[in-house]
Design an enzyme around this catalytic site. Structure first.
Site, PDB file in Angstrom:
ATOM      1  N   ARG A   1       3.339  -1.471  10.426  1.00 26.46           N
ATOM      2  CA  ARG A   1       4.162  -1.437  11.370  1.00 26.46           C
ATOM      3  C   ARG A   1       4.554  -2.807  11.788  1.00 26.46           C
ATOM      4  O   ARG A   1       5.809  -3.078  11.924  1.00 26.46           O
ATOM      5  CB  ARG A   1       4.138  -0.627  12.319  1.00 26.46           C
ATOM      6  CG  ARG A   1       4.497   0.893  11.903  1.00 26.46           C
ATOM      7  CD  ARG A   1       3.916   1.949  12.696  1.00 26.46           C
ATOM      8  NE  ARG A   1       2.402   1.976  12.603  1.00 26.46           N
ATOM      9  CZ  ARG A   1       1.405   2.734  13.439  1.00 26.46           C
ATOM     10  NH1 ARG A   1       2.196   3.550  14.340  1.00 26.46           N
ATOM     11  NH2 ARG A   1       0.354   2.515  13.313  1.00 26.46           N
TER      12      ARG A   1
ATOM     13  N   THR B   1     -11.554   6.822  10.464  1.00 27.40           N
ATOM     14  CA  THR B   1     -11.691   6.365  11.846  1.00 27.40           C
ATOM     15  C   THR B   1     -11.054   7.298  12.839  1.00 27.40           C
ATOM     16  O   THR B   1     -11.108   7.178  14.029  1.00 27.40           O
ATOM     17  CB  THR B   1     -11.083   4.958  11.941  1.00 27.40           C
ATOM     18  OG1 THR B   1      -9.611   5.204  11.402  1.00 27.40           O
ATOM     19  CG2 THR B   1     -11.699   3.738  11.440  1.00 27.40           C
TER      20      THR B   1
ATOM     21  N   ASP C   1     -13.048  15.587  -4.622  1.00 26.59           N
ATOM     22  CA  ASP C   1     -13.145  16.901  -5.421  1.00 26.59           C
ATOM     23  C   ASP C   1     -14.232  16.844  -6.206  1.00 26.59           C
ATOM     24  O   ASP C   1     -15.100  15.935  -6.098  1.00 26.59           O
ATOM     25  CB  ASP C   1     -11.737  16.771  -6.328  1.00 26.59           C
ATOM     26  CG  ASP C   1     -11.421  18.394  -6.752  1.00 26.59           C
ATOM     27  OD1 ASP C   1     -12.385  18.992  -6.761  1.00 26.59           O
ATOM     28  OD2 ASP C   1     -10.182  18.545  -6.779  1.00 26.59           O
TER      29      ASP C   1
ATOM     30  N   ASP D   1      -3.646   4.676  -2.147  1.00 31.78           N
ATOM     31  CA  ASP D   1      -4.430   4.935  -1.117  1.00 31.78           C
ATOM     32  C   ASP D   1      -4.588   6.579  -1.115  1.00 31.78           C
ATOM     33  O   ASP D   1      -3.772   7.195   0.137  1.00 31.78           O
ATOM     34  CB  ASP D   1      -4.348   4.416   0.288  1.00 31.78           C
ATOM     35  CG  ASP D   1      -5.196   4.947   1.449  1.00 31.78           C
ATOM     36  OD1 ASP D   1      -6.407   5.218   1.057  1.00 31.78           O
ATOM     37  OD2 ASP D   1      -5.129   4.827   2.631  1.00 31.78           O
ATOM     38  N   LEU D   2      -5.189   7.131  -2.116  1.00 29.73           N
ATOM     39  CA  LEU D   2      -4.846   8.751  -2.070  1.00 29.73           C
ATOM     40  C   LEU D   2      -6.140   9.317  -1.823  1.00 29.73           C
ATOM     41  O   LEU D   2      -6.237  10.772  -1.528  1.00 29.73           O
ATOM     42  CB  LEU D   2      -4.490   9.148  -3.525  1.00 29.73           C
ATOM     43  CG  LEU D   2      -3.229   8.643  -3.901  1.00 29.73           C
ATOM     44  CD1 LEU D   2      -2.828   9.111  -5.152  1.00 29.73           C
ATOM     45  CD2 LEU D   2      -2.054   9.062  -3.096  1.00 29.73           C
ATOM     46  N   LYS D   3      -7.241   8.731  -1.184  1.00 28.47           N
ATOM     47  CA  LYS D   3      -8.542   9.219  -0.638  1.00 28.47           C
ATOM     48  C   LYS D   3      -9.145  10.647  -1.868  1.00 28.47           C
ATOM     49  O   LYS D   3      -9.187  11.522  -1.145  1.00 28.47           O
ATOM     50  CB  LYS D   3      -8.348   9.404   0.554  1.00 28.47           C
ATOM     51  CG  LYS D   3      -7.880   8.359   1.607  1.00 28.47           C
ATOM     52  CD  LYS D   3      -8.052   8.801   2.964  1.00 28.47           C
ATOM     53  CE  LYS D   3      -7.615   7.454   4.055  1.00 28.47           C
ATOM     54  NZ  LYS D   3      -6.270   6.752   3.856  1.00 28.47           N
TER      55      LYS D   3
ATOM     56  N   LYS E   1       0.642  -1.203  -0.114  1.00 31.49           N
ATOM     57  CA  LYS E   1       0.213   0.084  -0.089  1.00 31.49           C
ATOM     58  C   LYS E   1       0.738   1.354  -0.008  1.00 31.49           C
ATOM     59  O   LYS E   1       1.932   1.404   0.883  1.00 31.49           O
ATOM     60  CB  LYS E   1      -0.908   0.091   1.222  1.00 31.49           C
ATOM     61  CG  LYS E   1      -1.884   1.220   1.266  1.00 31.49           C
ATOM     62  CD  LYS E   1      -2.791   1.132   2.346  1.00 31.49           C
ATOM     63  CE  LYS E   1      -2.430   1.879   3.637  1.00 31.49           C
ATOM     64  NZ  LYS E   1      -2.436   3.208   3.637  1.00 31.49           N
TER      65      LYS E   1
HETATM   66  O1  C5P Z   1       1.010   0.281  10.715  1.00 27.63           O
HETATM   67  P1  C5P Z   1      -0.306   0.174  10.572  1.00 27.63           P
HETATM   68  O2  C5P Z   1      -0.530  -1.583  10.609  1.00 27.63           O
HETATM   69  O3  C5P Z   1      -0.970   0.918  11.883  1.00 27.63           O
HETATM   70  O4  C5P Z   1      -0.711   0.691   9.369  1.00 27.63           O
HETATM   71  C1  C5P Z   1      -1.915   0.779   9.024  1.00 27.63           C
HETATM   72  C2  C5P Z   1      -1.992   1.457   7.748  1.00 27.63           C
HETATM   73  O5  C5P Z   1      -3.581   1.501   7.327  1.00 27.63           O
HETATM   74  C3  C5P Z   1      -1.731   3.002   7.439  1.00 27.63           C
HETATM   75  O6  C5P Z   1      -0.960   3.081   6.347  1.00 27.63           O
HETATM   76  C4  C5P Z   1      -2.886   3.762   7.764  1.00 27.63           C
HETATM   77  O7  C5P Z   1      -2.636   5.089   7.353  1.00 27.63           O
HETATM   78  C5  C5P Z   1      -3.921   3.127   7.220  1.00 27.63           C
HETATM   79  N1  C5P Z   1      -5.053   3.079   7.620  1.00 27.63           N
HETATM   80  C6  C5P Z   1      -5.555   3.258   9.050  1.00 27.63           C
HETATM   81  N2  C5P Z   1      -6.630   3.407   9.506  1.00 27.63           N
HETATM   82  C7  C5P Z   1      -7.797   3.772   8.814  1.00 27.63           C
HETATM   83  C8  C5P Z   1      -7.499   4.068   7.388  1.00 27.63           C
HETATM   84  C9  C5P Z   1      -6.116   3.639   6.940  1.00 27.63           C
HETATM   85  O8  C5P Z   1      -4.598   2.584   9.922  1.00 27.63           O
HETATM   86  N3  C5P Z   1      -8.787   4.014   9.261  1.00 27.63           N
END
Ligand code: C5P
Length: 243
Positions: free
Chosen positions: A222, A131, A72, A67-69, A40
């Site tokens: 992570r 979220t 517009d 994932d650029l959301k 991603k």
């Molecule tokens: O490192 P981690 O597992 O927390 O990464 C989760 C990924 O999902 C990140 O790229 C974060 O921006 C994305 N994300 C999230 N919660 C959301 C939407 C996207 O953690 N509601």
């Protein structure tokens, strides 16, 4: 409810979020090459590196969730989806709150690029309520409904627009699966293998729990990217899912 994704190899359902700079991103991609199948790319990496990072990951053999959301006017979102799909991205996101017309425009743009490339159309996903937002944050922008009411309303709009599915938390996955049916994409971040550090995520589920709830794909960052051996951390998740 069962989904059309349940029969897939788990490697096709675990997306590794690469949230870092270019050099580290490429090093991680090389470590995961031949093991993970999806990466991603979010705004931070994309706005720093542009389409070349997507192409670099594609050249290494990965599918890319870009994932650029988008949010517009429909004309712009159509162009953004078109340009993003031309990079070879396999999954795109847009805010469902941008309207059904905007989501339909995004879908058109993605389809137009796929037609030109002779490639499959990327999956198009709606973001319902971020979220990071709660009921008070919705009230702040004049939405007089709770998150619990707003999320299914926006997911229903995503379905009405004919896009592929939604991004949501594992807690919302079963509701989204019911709403979208077996073919809908239900992509969930906020996933932590049992015993892993939660980091800044608060409401988390394990990979197995997220899939049991109806997720089509999970996004894990992570716990894999910051592990001493990212490939082994990815493999441990797959092994747990294959049990
Ligand atoms: O490192 P981690 O597992 O927390 O990464 C989760 C990924 O999902 C990140 O790229 C974060 O921006 C994305 N994300 C999230 N919660 C959301 C939407 C996207 O953690 N509601």
């Amino acid at each position: 409810m069962l989904s059309n994704f349940d029969a897939l190899d788990p490697r096709d359902r675990v997306i590794v979020a690469i949230d870092c700079g270019r050099e580290e991103a490429l090093e991680l991609a090389r470590k995961l090459q031949g093991k993970a199948r999806w990466l991603k790319v979010g705004m931070t990496l994309y706005y720093a590196e542009g389409p070349s990072i997507v192409k670099a990951f594609k050249d290494l053999g990965f599918k890319v969730f870009l994932d650029l959301k988008f949010y517009d006017i429909p004309h712009q979102v159509e162009g953004a989806a078109y340009a993003s799909a031309l990079t070879g991205a396999d999954m795109l996101t847009m805010h469902a709150s941008g309207s059904i017309a905007m989501m339909q425009a995004g879908q058109r743009g993605a389809q137009r690029a796929a037609d030109e490339l002779g490639a499959p159309v990327p999956a198009t996903l709606g973001i319902t309520v971020l979220t990071s937002m709660d009921d008070a944050a919705l009230a702040e922008i004049g939405v007089g409904r709770s998150c619990a009411e707003q999320v299914p309303l926006l997911a229903a709009n995503a379905k009405a627009a004919g896009i592929s599915g939604v991004v949501c938390s594992p807690q919302e996955a079963s509701m989204m699966r019911e709403l979208l049916g077996p073919a809908g994409y239900v992509v969930t971040p906020g996933v932590r293998p049992a015993g892993a550090d939660k980091g800044d995520q608060s409401r988390v589920a394990t990979p197995a729990q997220a899939f049991a709830a109806g997720s089509s794909h999970i996004v894990v960052g992570r716990p894999i990217t910051q592990a001493p051996d990212p490939a082994a951390a990815f493999q441990a998740i797959i092994a747990e899912l294959e049990q």
